[in-house]
Every structure is written in C-alpha cells, then in structure tokens.
Design a protein around this motif. Structure first.
Motif, PDB file in Angstrom:
ATOM      1  N   THR A  29      74.784  13.017  55.453  1.00  0.00           N
ATOM      2  CA  THR A  29      76.059  13.123  54.738  1.00  0.00           C
ATOM      3  C   THR A  29      75.905  13.721  53.541  1.00  0.00           C
ATOM      4  N   ALA A  30      76.957  14.494  52.929  1.00  0.00           N
ATOM      5  CA  ALA A  30      77.185  15.164  51.668  1.00  0.00           C
ATOM      6  C   ALA A  30      76.908  14.090  50.712  1.00  0.00           C
ATOM      7  N   PRO A  31      76.563  14.272  49.592  1.00  0.00           N
ATOM      8  CA  PRO A  31      76.586  13.296  48.577  1.00  0.00           C
ATOM      9  C   PRO A  31      78.221  12.625  48.350  1.00  0.00           C
ATOM     10  N   THR A  32      77.916  11.205  48.379  1.00  0.00           N
ATOM     11  CA  THR A  32      79.258  10.499  48.514  1.00  0.00           C
ATOM     12  C   THR A  32      79.376   9.403  47.600  1.00  0.00           C
ATOM     13  N   ASP A  33      80.386   8.691  47.329  1.00  0.00           N
ATOM     14  CA  ASP A  33      80.633   7.744  46.419  1.00  0.00           C
ATOM     15  C   ASP A  33      79.844   6.657  47.193  1.00  0.00           C
ATOM     16  N   ASP A  34      79.636   5.530  46.120  1.00  0.00           N
ATOM     17  CA  ASP A  34      78.897   4.491  46.986  1.00  0.00           C
ATOM     18  C   ASP A  34      79.860   3.772  47.841  1.00  0.00           C
ATOM     19  N   ILE A  35      81.033   3.502  47.680  1.00  0.00           N
ATOM     20  CA  ILE A  35      82.201   2.893  48.538  1.00  0.00           C
ATOM     21  C   ILE A  35      82.042   3.538  49.998  1.00  0.00           C
ATOM     22  N   ASP A  36      81.743   4.773  49.999  1.00  0.00           N
ATOM     23  CA  ASP A  36      81.652   5.549  51.199  1.00  0.00           C
ATOM     24  C   ASP A  36      80.183   5.068  51.995  1.00  0.00           C
ATOM     25  N   VAL A  37      79.545   5.103  51.343  1.00  0.00           N
ATOM     26  CA  VAL A  37      77.977   4.511  52.075  1.00  0.00           C
ATOM     27  C   VAL A  37      78.237   2.935  52.526  1.00  0.00           C
ATOM     28  N   ILE A  38      78.744   2.315  51.539  1.00  0.00           N
ATOM     29  CA  ILE A  38      78.890   0.832  51.759  1.00  0.00           C
ATOM     30  C   ILE A  38      79.774   0.788  53.043  1.00  0.00           C
ATOM     31  N   ALA A  39      80.904   1.589  53.149  1.00  0.00           N
ATOM     32  CA  ALA A  39      81.647   1.292  54.550  1.00  0.00           C
ATOM     33  C   ALA A  39      81.222   1.950  55.587  1.00  0.00           C
ATOM     34  N   GLY A  40      80.372   3.035  55.277  1.00  0.00           N
ATOM     35  CA  GLY A  40      79.462   3.308  56.650  1.00  0.00           C
ATOM     36  C   GLY A  40      78.487   2.422  57.056  1.00  0.00           C
ATOM     37  N   LEU A  41      77.824   1.779  56.067  1.00  0.00           N
ATOM     38  CA  LEU A  41      76.761   0.780  56.688  1.00  0.00           C
ATOM     39  C   LEU A  41      77.431  -0.624  57.342  1.00  0.00           C
ATOM     40  N   ASP A  42      78.710  -0.734  56.567  1.00  0.00           N
ATOM     41  CA  ASP A  42      79.474  -1.920  57.202  1.00  0.00           C
ATOM     42  C   ASP A  42      79.840  -1.506  58.631  1.00  0.00           C
ATOM     43  N   ALA A  43      80.131  -0.540  59.039  1.00  0.00           N
ATOM     44  CA  ALA A  43      80.652   0.082  60.241  1.00  0.00           C
ATOM     45  C   ALA A  43      79.784  -0.020  61.005  1.00  0.00           C
ATOM     46  N   GLY A  44      78.238  -0.262  60.803  1.00  0.00           N
ATOM     47  CA  GLY A  44      77.262  -0.345  61.834  1.00  0.00           C
ATOM     48  C   GLY A  44      76.331   0.425  62.051  1.00  0.00           C
ATOM     49  N   THR A  45      76.266   1.506  60.865  1.00  0.00           N
ATOM     50  CA  THR A  45      75.030   2.523  60.782  1.00  0.00           C
ATOM     51  C   THR A  45      73.865   1.817  60.314  1.00  0.00           C
ATOM     52  N   ASP A  46      72.622   2.173  60.724  1.00  0.00           N
ATOM     53  CA  ASP A  46      71.497   1.463  60.060  1.00  0.00           C
ATOM     54  C   ASP A  46      70.923   2.268  58.786  1.00  0.00           C
ATOM     55  N   ASP A  47      71.389   3.639  58.633  1.00  0.00           N
ATOM     56  CA  ASP A  47      70.850   4.177  57.413  1.00  0.00           C
ATOM     57  C   ASP A  47      71.808   5.381  57.028  1.00  0.00           C
ATOM     58  N   TYR A  48      71.860   5.774  55.804  1.00  0.00           N
ATOM     59  CA  TYR A  48      72.443   7.082  55.505  1.00  0.00           C
ATOM     60  C   TYR A  48      71.350   7.972  54.666  1.00  0.00           C
ATOM     61  N   LEU A  49      71.412   9.161  55.053  1.00  0.00           N
ATOM     62  CA  LEU A  49      70.607  10.372  54.280  1.00  0.00           C
ATOM     63  C   LEU A  49      71.489  11.214  53.739  1.00  0.00           C
ATOM     64  N   VAL A  50      71.131  11.599  52.263  1.00  0.00           N
ATOM     65  CA  VAL A  50      72.208  12.445  51.498  1.00  0.00           C
ATOM     66  C   VAL A  50      71.538  13.514  51.664  1.00  0.00           C
ATOM     67  N   LYS A  51      72.369  14.673  52.034  1.00  0.00           N
ATOM     68  CA  LYS A  51      71.952  15.960  51.790  1.00  0.00           C
ATOM     69  C   LYS A  51      71.877  16.574  50.576  1.00  0.00           C
ATOM     70  N   PRO A  52      70.754  17.521  50.368  1.00  0.00           N
ATOM     71  CA  PRO A  52      69.799  17.791  51.351  1.00  0.00           C
ATOM     72  C   PRO A  52      68.688  17.142  51.442  1.00  0.00           C
ATOM     73  N   PHE A  53      68.011  16.996  52.764  1.00  0.00           N
ATOM     74  CA  PHE A  53      66.874  16.261  52.839  1.00  0.00           C
ATOM     75  C   PHE A  53      65.918  16.885  53.625  1.00  0.00           C
ATOM     76  N   SER A  54      64.559  16.533  53.477  1.00  0.00           N
ATOM     77  CA  SER A  54      63.536  17.289  54.425  1.00  0.00           C
ATOM     78  C   SER A  54      63.674  16.580  55.775  1.00  0.00           C
ATOM     79  N   LEU A  55      62.867  17.339  56.634  1.00  0.00           N
ATOM     80  CA  LEU A  55      62.694  16.778  57.946  1.00  0.00           C
ATOM     81  C   LEU A  55      61.576  15.724  57.890  1.00  0.00           C
ATOM     82  N   THR A  56      60.766  15.686  56.947  1.00  0.00           N
ATOM     83  CA  THR A  56      59.700  14.899  56.934  1.00  0.00           C
ATOM     84  C   THR A  56      60.316  13.598  56.553  1.00  0.00           C
TER      85      THR A  56
END
Length: 183
Positions: A29-56
């Motif tokens: 995901t693009a940089p988001t507010d904490d509440i967006d990450v919290i809502a996503g994790l609560d929806a059932g995701t295991d993890d969030y990666l904030v862009k940009p990130f490396s493939l490694t």
C-alpha cells in the motif's frame, strides 16, 4: 453502460479470509494513516507493506509468515470451555451449539484465552501471537464476542474479565463446571 461495484482491498481481504482461512494475505500500500492499517489488519490481512519496498524485504516477510503457518498447520482438536467450542482447524466458534461469527483477530484472541481459561493473561502476552512484532498501532478495545441472544441461552456465556493493569481472563459466569459447583 453497466455500473461496476467498487471493491476495496479490505473488502477483498474479508472475502478471501472467509473463504480461505489459512491463506496468507499481504497488502502492498501507499503510505497511509495508522487507522487504515488497523482497519486492514482487522479485515483479515496478515501484513501490510508500505511502498516503496524492496523485493528482498517482501520475500523475507513472506518467508517469515510462511514459517509461522507451517509450524501451526497440523489439525488440532477443538478447544472446549463449557458450551464454548473453538475449532482451530476450521476456524469456527460455537456457543450453545450455535456458530458465532468472529473477525479474524477476535477469533485468534478468543482461542488464546480459551487455551488458558481462568488464567490472567497480560495484554502484551495476549497481543504477541495475534499481532506480530511489526504492529505499531493500538489494539482495538476488547468487546464481548457474544451476540445478545447468548444471554438468554440455558447458561450464560463465558465472561471475558478485564483485569485493570493486568490483562484479561476467560471465566465461567454463574454456571456449573460439570462437577456441580457454581462459579
């Protein structure tokens, strides 16, 4: 032109988690507010990666999640606490033989409490296996997972006691423990 329905990543995560409980879901995901990450994790995701990130970094995080899944993927007998049954393998919760719909994190929290009934579990100990070490947001306040109809069942549902400054404890509430004693 036919209208199209907008589906968010959180909607997709909820749908995938409901259909495939063991699926690893990582959302870039693009940089988001904490509440967006919290809502996503609560929806059932295991993890969030904030862009940009490396493939490694992506590969390392996927491997870490897969290691955890592999170590816990063996079928497990259901957990029982009175009329509460938590089936870890099928990710189903029943109370008085009625299935209770729980959010993914709520299921994990209740399963951990059910594994340790009557034992005070600190907030940190309770949170560690449910939210990983990369979790920086505050947990959602704990609320009872039982529907209102559970209060009119033959026996009241187990009670999740909040122990101020200590954590939580799953306890029986006004019913016999099977040996004839009331708790």
């Amino acid at each position: 032109m036919p209208s199209t329905q907008h589906v968010t990543g959180r909607d997709l995560a909820r749908t995938l988690r409901a259909r495939f409980p063991d699926l690893l879901i990582v959302i870039p995901t693009a940089p988001t507010d904490d509440i967006d990450v919290i809502a996503g994790l609560d929806a059932g995701t295991d993890d969030y990666l904030v862009k940009p990130f490396s493939l490694t970094v992506l590969l390392a995080r996927l491997c870490a999640h897969l290691r955890r899944q592999t170590s816990t993927s063996q079928p497990q007998p259901p957990l029982r606490f009175g009329d509460l049954v938590i089936d870890i393998t099928s990710r189903r919760c029943t109370l008085h033989d009625t299935e209770i719909a729980l959010r993914p994190k709520g299921f994990d929290l209740l399963a951990l409490l059910t594994r340790n009934p009557g034992i005070a579990i600190s907030r940190e100990t309770l949170m560690a296996p449910v939210w990983d070490e990369n979790w920086f947001g505050p947990p959602r306040p704990w609320t009872s997972p039982w529907p209102a109809s559970a209060d009119v069942s033959p026996r009241p549902p187990p009670h999740i006691a909040t122990l101020r400054g200590r954590g939580y404890r799953l306890e029986r509430c006004g019913w016999s423990d099977g040996a004839g004693t009331k708790s």
